[in-house]
Scaffold this motif. Structure first.
Motif, PDB file in Angstrom:
ATOM      1  N   UNK A  64       0.852  -1.188   0.000  1.00 54.72           N
ATOM      2  CA  UNK A  64       0.000   0.000   0.000  1.00 54.72           C
ATOM      3  C   UNK A  64       0.888   1.240   0.000  1.00 54.72           C
ATOM      4  N   UNK A  65       0.627   2.126  -0.934  1.00 57.74           N
ATOM      5  CA  UNK A  65       1.417   3.355  -1.061  1.00 57.74           C
ATOM      6  C   UNK A  65       0.494   4.558  -0.921  1.00 57.74           C
ATOM      7  N   UNK A  66       0.860   5.471  -0.007  1.00 61.21           N
ATOM      8  CA  UNK A  66       0.203   6.769   0.105  1.00 61.21           C
ATOM      9  C   UNK A  66       1.077   7.786  -0.620  1.00 61.21           C
ATOM     10  N   UNK A  67       0.493   8.579  -1.480  1.00 60.97           N
ATOM     11  CA  UNK A  67       1.245   9.620  -2.181  1.00 60.97           C
ATOM     12  C   UNK A  67       0.606  10.970  -1.926  1.00 60.97           C
ATOM     13  N   UNK A  68       1.438  12.005  -1.849  1.00 64.44           N
ATOM     14  CA  UNK A  68       0.925  13.352  -1.644  1.00 64.44           C
ATOM     15  C   UNK A  68       2.015  14.272  -1.130  1.00 64.44           C
ATOM     16  N   UNK A  69       1.652  15.528  -0.927  1.00 60.86           N
ATOM     17  CA  UNK A  69       2.612  16.490  -0.381  1.00 60.86           C
ATOM     18  C   UNK A  69       3.008  16.073   1.035  1.00 60.86           C
ATOM     19  N   UNK A  70       4.288  16.256   1.359  1.00 63.38           N
ATOM     20  CA  UNK A  70       4.818  15.748   2.626  1.00 63.38           C
ATOM     21  C   UNK A  70       4.060  16.293   3.840  1.00 63.38           C
ATOM     22  N   UNK A  71       3.816  17.594   3.880  1.00 63.52           N
ATOM     23  CA  UNK A  71       3.144  18.180   5.043  1.00 63.52           C
ATOM     24  C   UNK A  71       1.738  17.610   5.207  1.00 63.52           C
ATOM     25  N   UNK A  72       1.066  17.360   4.088  1.00 64.48           N
ATOM     26  CA  UNK A  72      -0.291  16.815   4.155  1.00 64.48           C
ATOM     27  C   UNK A  72      -0.294  15.346   4.568  1.00 64.48           C
ATOM     28  N   UNK A  73       0.705  14.590   4.087  1.00 66.62           N
ATOM     29  CA  UNK A  73       0.814  13.186   4.495  1.00 66.62           C
ATOM     30  C   UNK A  73       1.144  13.104   5.987  1.00 66.62           C
ATOM     31  N   UNK A  74       1.997  14.006   6.470  1.00 65.35           N
ATOM     32  CA  UNK A  74       2.307  14.039   7.911  1.00 65.35           C
ATOM     33  C   UNK A  74       1.039  14.291   8.720  1.00 65.35           C
ATOM     34  N   UNK A  75       0.185  15.187   8.221  1.00 64.55           N
ATOM     35  CA  UNK A  75      -1.077  15.486   8.911  1.00 64.55           C
ATOM     36  C   UNK A  75      -1.991  14.260   8.907  1.00 64.55           C
ATOM     37  N   UNK A  76      -1.973  13.522   7.810  1.00 69.58           N
ATOM     38  CA  UNK A  76      -2.759  12.294   7.721  1.00 69.58           C
ATOM     39  C   UNK A  76      -2.301  11.287   8.778  1.00 69.58           C
ATOM     40  N   UNK A  77      -0.987  11.147   8.955  1.00 69.69           N
ATOM     41  CA  UNK A  77      -0.456  10.191   9.921  1.00 69.69           C
ATOM     42  C   UNK A  77      -0.799  10.571  11.363  1.00 69.69           C
TER      43      UNK A  77
END
Length: 201
Positions: A64-77
């Motif tokens: 499973x791969x999540x892709x996106x802007x780093x700051x937004x992926x950090x917020x997702x985590x």
């Protein structure tokens, strides 16, 4: 993935995860699964819970791969404490530089069957450099370069050729000039300005 009503998201996820077995599940712009509110009915959170169920298995039989802007992926985590630990590998890709953006734009132009005259080629390099130097966190990089050609340069060239006083010859129909690139820059600026303009009172 996200359903419109309660229960649909879970059904969609079951079907998707069944298809993903033995394969790669790539979720682009994964951060859009979350919202800023704490509504427990948030369907994006149901997706995350379904993924965690699979990722907690010893051998989930999928990547499973999540892709996106780093700051937004950090917020997702940050939404779920167990989520980041399930994604042990993180790859960060740098933006294409101005030279690479030029190559991308030039390749699109070649593929569409157009040619740049000498002045247009210089103007294209300069336009890519300016775009790179003035980029913000929402700069779409390669996608922007492709759109700059399709929605800017080619549109501007077509408009110019249409007002030629006589029937243009074949060379005129495929040749991009400096003025076409400059007109594309103006279109890009006006488009960006309209996106920033507030609506309302």
């Amino acid at each position: 993935i996200v359903g419109r009503y309660i229960g649909e998201t879970e059904k969609n996820m079951r079907e998707l995860l069944n298809k993903a077995k033995g394969n790669v599940l790539f979720i682009d712009e994964a951060y859009t699964l979350i919202t800023d509110d704490d509504d427990t009915r948030d369907y994006g959170r149901r997706v995350i819970e379904s993924l965690l169920t699979v990722l907690s298995q010893q051998n989930p039989d999928m990547i499973i791969i999540f892709a996106g802007y780093k700051s937004d992926i950090d917020r997702l985590f940050q939404v779920n404490q167990g989520l980041r630990g399930r994604f042990p590998i993180e790859l960060e890709f740098e933006d294409y530089d101005a030279g690479q953006l030029y190559q991308i734009a030039k390749r699109v132009i070649d593929q569409e069957g157009f040619i740049l005259d000498g002045a247009a080629d210089v103007a294209l390099r300069e336009a890519m450099q300016k775009a790179y130097d003035n980029r913000d966190k929402n700069f779409s990089n390669a996608r922007w370069a492709e759109q700059f050609v399709h929605n800017g340069i080619i549109v501007s060239m077509a408009s110019r050729v249409m007002v030629v006083g006589k029937d243009p010859d074949e060379t005129q129909l495929v040749t991009i000039t400096k003025s076409d690139v400059e007109a594309a820059e103006n279109l890009s600026k006006s488009s960006k300005a309209s996106q920033r303009r507030r609506i309302g009172f």
